[in-house]
Design a protein around this motif. Structure first.
Motif, short mmCIF file in Angstrom:
data_model
loop_
_atom_site.label_atom_id
_atom_site.label_comp_id
_atom_site.label_asym_id
_atom_site.label_seq_id
_atom_site.Cartn_x
_atom_site.Cartn_y
_atom_site.Cartn_z
N ALA A 327 0.81 -1.22 0.00
CA ALA A 327 0.00 0.00 0.00
C ALA A 327 0.84 1.27 0.00
CB ALA A 327 -0.93 0.00 1.22
N VAL A 328 2.16 1.12 0.09
CA VAL A 328 3.05 2.29 0.23
C VAL A 328 4.17 2.22 -0.80
CG1 VAL A 328 4.65 3.48 1.80
CG2 VAL A 328 2.55 2.45 2.71
N PHE A 329 4.53 3.37 -1.33
CA PHE A 329 5.78 3.48 -2.08
C PHE A 329 6.56 4.68 -1.54
CE2 PHE A 329 2.71 5.94 -4.59
CZ PHE A 329 3.39 7.12 -4.87
N THR A 330 7.87 4.65 -1.76
CA THR A 330 8.72 5.76 -1.33
C THR A 330 9.10 6.59 -2.55
OG1 THR A 330 9.62 4.37 0.43
CG2 THR A 330 10.76 6.43 -0.04
N LEU A 331 8.96 7.89 -2.40
CA LEU A 331 9.25 8.82 -3.48
C LEU A 331 10.56 9.55 -3.14
CD1 LEU A 331 7.98 9.91 -6.14
CD2 LEU A 331 6.95 11.74 -4.75
N TYR A 332 11.52 9.47 -4.07
CA TYR A 332 12.83 10.09 -3.88
C TYR A 332 13.09 11.09 -5.01
CZ TYR A 332 13.99 5.86 -1.07
OH TYR A 332 14.02 4.83 -0.16
N ALA A 368 12.00 -0.21 -8.99
CA ALA A 368 11.93 1.25 -9.04
C ALA A 368 11.48 1.69 -10.41
CB ALA A 368 13.30 1.87 -8.71
N THR A 369 10.96 2.90 -10.49
CA THR A 369 10.59 3.47 -11.78
C THR A 369 10.79 4.97 -11.76
OG1 THR A 369 8.91 3.38 -13.53
CG2 THR A 369 8.14 3.97 -11.34
N LEU A 370 11.06 5.54 -12.91
CA LEU A 370 11.07 6.99 -13.05
C LEU A 370 9.64 7.47 -12.86
CD1 LEU A 370 12.64 9.59 -13.80
CD2 LEU A 370 12.10 9.08 -16.20
N ALA A 371 9.41 8.37 -11.90
CA ALA A 371 8.05 8.69 -11.48
C ALA A 371 7.55 10.04 -11.95
CB ALA A 371 7.95 8.63 -9.95
N SER A 372 8.44 10.97 -12.26
CA SER A 372 8.01 12.34 -12.55
C SER A 372 7.74 12.61 -14.02
CB SER A 372 9.07 13.33 -12.04
OG SER A 372 10.35 12.96 -12.50
N ARG A 373 8.07 11.64 -14.88
CA ARG A 373 7.86 11.83 -16.31
C ARG A 373 8.00 10.49 -17.01
NH1 ARG A 373 12.95 11.84 -18.97
NH2 ARG A 373 14.70 11.95 -17.47
N LEU A 410 12.19 12.43 -10.20
CA LEU A 410 11.63 11.68 -9.08
C LEU A 410 11.64 10.19 -9.42
CD1 LEU A 410 8.52 13.87 -8.15
CD2 LEU A 410 10.79 13.89 -7.09
N VAL A 411 12.10 9.39 -8.48
CA VAL A 411 12.10 7.93 -8.61
C VAL A 411 11.23 7.36 -7.50
CG1 VAL A 411 13.52 5.85 -8.40
CG2 VAL A 411 14.32 7.78 -9.78
N ALA A 412 10.39 6.40 -7.84
CA ALA A 412 9.52 5.77 -6.85
C ALA A 412 9.88 4.30 -6.69
CB ALA A 412 8.05 5.89 -7.27
N VAL A 413 9.88 3.85 -5.43
CA VAL A 413 10.18 2.46 -5.09
C VAL A 413 8.95 1.87 -4.41
CG1 VAL A 413 11.64 0.92 -3.72
CG2 VAL A 413 12.64 2.93 -4.84
N PRO A 414 8.30 0.87 -5.03
CA PRO A 414 7.09 0.31 -4.43
C PRO A 414 7.39 -0.73 -3.35
CG PRO A 414 7.53 -0.79 -6.51
CD PRO A 414 8.59 0.27 -6.35
N GLY A 415 6.36 -1.10 -2.61
CA GLY A 415 6.46 -2.17 -1.62
C GLY A 415 7.21 -1.78 -0.36
N THR A 416 7.17 -0.49 0.00
CA THR A 416 7.98 -0.03 1.14
C THR A 416 7.14 0.25 2.38
OG1 THR A 416 7.86 2.25 0.31
CG2 THR A 416 9.78 0.94 -0.33
#
Length: 461
Positions: A327-332, A368-373, A410-416
């Protein structure tokens, strides 16, 4: 780390290159099983959760930030309740606990498992009914047990003979009869990391079944008659995908139930098989659904009870990771991108092992995935690392990101959701990130970001 990497991430760096060059990679695609259920990639290419774009979240709350999809968490609570309608589902608070999450799981009809005085205080301050709280822990202090008794906690899981004596004395003083379970170490070697396998004999939790301590503990509680022994408890580990361990555990615990019945004429009414249900951190993980888990566990318990001629006890389970993890991902935010002589590309982000120690501690794998574009660039096999002064400060060991990933992205990492914020630290005096819950296009702060003033406030020298 996506499924097409299965053959690519073994051996040396050179052996990886042909694998990903031969396999087309879409760096903009989302493996939906890894992400909270409302996460999408919007028309502008950026990720959105609950209808709110991650760029807006980063602008308002900063990075790194844990982003909780409230609809996802609530739906996973409902999935477990629907799958186990005749059982008690205890959310394992050690995975992640704050007052907002306590209220969410209470509103969705779950019970709550805590294992320290701090977790108990959080639960009570959020209004969780004490009778719906279970209290775990291998070294519960007199103060913690006293608070649990005074609050009217629903059940306490006993972990040692010292604790039996301690709780018995406190209960006598107060003239109360708390409900208790005996934690049984069943000798099952769960197929998981050594540090999160909890049912083999050589570890700190519970009473040994093979050595006779579990039976002796049960007899002691029954014979003294002060505590209300309601059942037995076992927990074989964490991040488990194979149900065979639960089958062996249930068989051994129910055999002990039968032994207690035969020796003392007491048929215990409850059985807790713990949690540890795995989730998907990468596309190579294939966790069971709550419905599949319920079907397997019920079949195991019904069969073993029939074999031992026992009435089927009321079942309890303790999912924590399986509810909050996905239910959570971390945004860096990316700070630097460094190519090291063609050997590896390091993408450094503004967090790291202080907000996710699991990669360093358990050799855990993340995606991880590129999240901002979105990007049309070629895929680049990269390592996402943190900002800490430690070479083991790795967030994602290997992942395909677009070759044009750059500072400011921005990079997002799921499952955190599970254990990342709970195990977060201030290593290198880095303040811990905020936690933001998103629902229906709106974000709200549920755990604020630490500040340098917070760190200095504790330094009284």
């Amino acid at each position: 780390m996506r499924a097409h990497e299965a053959g690519a991430l073994h051996g040396d760096i050179g052996s990886r290159e042909p694998a990903w060059l031969r396999t087309p990679v879409d760096v903009n695609a989302l493996a939906t099983q890894l992400w909270p259920r409302t996460v999408t990639r919007a028309a502008d290419g950026a990720l959105a959760v609950g209808g709110l774009g991650v760029r807006e979240i980063a602008a308002e709350f900063g990075t790194p930030v844990y982003v909780l999809d409230e609809d996802d968490l609530r739906s996973r609570c409902r999935d477990f309740r629907a799958a186990f309608p005749d059982a008690d589902v205890y959310y394992a608070g050690k995975a992640f606990l704050c007052r907002a999450v306590v209220r969410m799981i209470a509103e969705e009809g779950l019970f709550l498992d805590v294992c320290t005085g701090g977790e108990l205080a959080t639960a009570l301050s959020a209004g969780m009914p004490a009778e719906r709280i279970g209290f775990h822990g291998n070294n519960k202090s007199v103060a913690e047990l006293t608070r649990a008794l005074d609050a009217g906690v629903g059940r306490i899981v006993l972990d040692s003979f010292t604790e039996i004596d301690r709780l018995t004395a406190l209960a006598r003083e107060r003239g109360v009869r708390p409900g208790v379970l005996i934690r049984v170490t069943v000798g099952v070697e769960a197929h998981t990391h050594e540090f999160i396998a909890t049912a083999h004999e050589d570890q700190k939790f519970g009473f040994s079944l093979a050595g006779g301590a579990a039976a002796a503990a049960a007899f002691k509680v029954i014979d003294e008659g002060v505590l209300d022994l309601r059942g037995l408890h076992s927990h074989i580990g964490s991040q488990i995908f194979d149900a065979s361990g639960f089958e062996v555990s249930a068989r051994r615990v129910l055999a002990l139930q039968a032994q207690i019945r035969d020796a003392r004429g007491v048929e215990l009414p409850e059985l807790d098989l713990g949690g540890g249900f795995g989730i998907a951190y990468t596309t190579q993980d294939d966790p069971a659904t709550p419905q599949e888990l319920a079907k397997r566990l019920r079949k195991i318990v019904d069969g073993e009870c029939a074999a031992e001629r026992l009435a089927v006890p009321r079942l309890s389970i303790e999912p924590g990771r399986a509810i909050v993890g996905p239910a959570v991902f971390t945004l860096y935010e990316v700070g630097t991108v460094k190519d090291v002589d063609g050997i590896r590309t390091y993408v450094s982000v503004d967090g790291g092992m202080s907000d996710n120690i699991r990669t360093a501690l358990y050799d855990a794998s993340y995606s991880a995935t590129l999240a901002s574009r979105a990007s049309t660039a070629e895929p680049l096999l990269a390592r996402v690392v943190g900002k800490h002064c430690e070479s083991g400060d790795i967030v994602v060991k290997d992942e395909f990101l677009p070759a044009d990933v750059q500072a400011g992205d921005l990079v997002a990492v799921p499952g955190t959701g599970a254990y990342c914020r709970s195990m977060a630290s201030n290593y290198n005096h880095v303040p811990r990130p905020a936690v933001v819950a998103v629902r229906a296009g709106r974000a709200r702060l549920i755990v604020r970001r630490e500040t340098e003033e917070d760190l200095l406030a504790l330094d009284v020298g």
